[in-house]
Design an enzyme around this catalytic site. Structure first.
Site, mmCIF file in Angstrom:
data_model
loop_
_atom_site.group_PDB
_atom_site.id
_atom_site.type_symbol
_atom_site.label_atom_id
_atom_site.label_comp_id
_atom_site.label_asym_id
_atom_site.label_seq_id
_atom_site.Cartn_x
_atom_site.Cartn_y
_atom_site.Cartn_z
ATOM 1 N N THR A 1 47.589 36.148 43.346
ATOM 2 C CA THR A 1 46.571 35.814 42.349
ATOM 3 C C THR A 1 47.095 36.153 40.962
ATOM 4 O OG1 THR A 1 44.685 36.097 43.837
ATOM 5 C CG2 THR A 1 44.253 36.316 41.484
ATOM 6 N N PHE B 1 46.208 37.012 37.178
ATOM 7 C CA PHE B 1 45.175 37.550 36.307
ATOM 8 C C PHE B 1 45.636 37.415 34.858
ATOM 9 C CE2 PHE B 1 44.722 39.603 40.356
ATOM 10 C CZ PHE B 1 43.362 39.745 40.547
#
Length: 269
Positions: free
Chosen positions: A166, A168
């Site tokens: 992921t 960010f």
């Protein structure tokens, strides 16, 4: 102070911990952004895309339409999901497993193979908290919750795909200085009545030998068939070649917003 999408024990918490120690959890992505916009916090950390599930639409929409914030940094976290249980619990004790919808989706094969009933929770951390004291229940979370709630890892890396990461972004009201290893993120929208408009914009990068690292489209919320394009590319907005590119893009679009230039995060897997 650094705001992040809470609660503690989530992957967002892990990402924010890389930025600093003075952390404040907020319950929604808009609340994190608002904390930076009104200067309650210097930085805010929110997810923007997952390698399997795709872009986080809410983050993109808020950056496009509501908040005038800059991407100051990016952080990429490997998503290693773990089966979290109460101390002494064995696999045969477990009948139900709890986690956030994305974590459940990322571990579907594992859940099915073990015949466990999945249940959705608001976050992975809240799922871990909900199973405390019940050996028939497990949670799918990152390892950080173990120390928070006195639980233990029964099995590690239970996600269906190993290349799950992921991305960010660290949001700020200020831009990052040039480092020599930078990326720039922009949003633009093209004229609908001009054939080849998107092709012409992308050609500006090719003409200047600038590499695109990502392109996403999102509905503009101004009618069916109208889109915003989110583009990441190598270079910093304060470099002359990038300034020229941005000026040329502005001439060929009716909306352009620079989300920021920031150091490219290198992930060693």
């Amino acid at each position: 102070m650094i705001s992040f999408l809470g609660p503690k024990g989530t992957f967002s918490h892990e990402a924010a911990s890389i930025v600093g120690d003075d952390l404040i959890p907020y319950c929604t992505i808009p609340a994190v952004m608002e904390s930076v916009a009104n200067e309650e916090c210097l930085y805010g950390v929110v997810p923007i895309e997952n390698s399997i599930e795709g872009p986080v639409g809410l983050t993109l929409d808020l950056l496009a339409h509501k908040f005038d914030l800059k991407i100051f940094k990016e952080i990429i976290i490997p998503i290693n999901q773990n089966l979290i249980v109460n101390p002494g619990c064995k696999m045969e004790d477990i009948t139900d497993v709890y986690s956030h919808a994305q974590a459940i989706a990322q571990c579907q094969e594992y859940i099915s193979d073990h015949g466990i009933q999945p249940h959705y929770a608001v976050s992975t951390a809240s799922a871990a908290k909900s199973i405390i004291g019940d050996k028939s229940k497990a949670a799918i979370c990152n390892a950080k919750v173990v120390e928070l709630y006195g639980l233990e890892i029964l099995e590690s890396n239970i996600q269906d795909m190993d290349n799950n990461v992921t991305r960010f972004v660290v949001l700020s009201k200020q831009s990052h200085e040039i480092t020599g290893n930078d990326k720039t993120s922009i949003i633009f929208s093209i004229y609908e009545d001009r054939p080849g408009s998107l092709y012409n914009v992308l050609g500006i990068f090719q003409k200047n030998n600038i590499n695109l690292t990502k392109i996403e489209s999102r509905p503009s919320k101004k009618g069916l068939g109208r889109y915003l394009f989110f583009v990441d590319f190598n270079g910093h907005q304060n470099e002359e070649v990038i300034q020229n590119i941005l000026n040329e893009i502005k001439e060929n679009t009716y909306f352009l917003k620079v989300l920021g230039s920031y150091p490219e995060f290198k992930l060693n897997l």
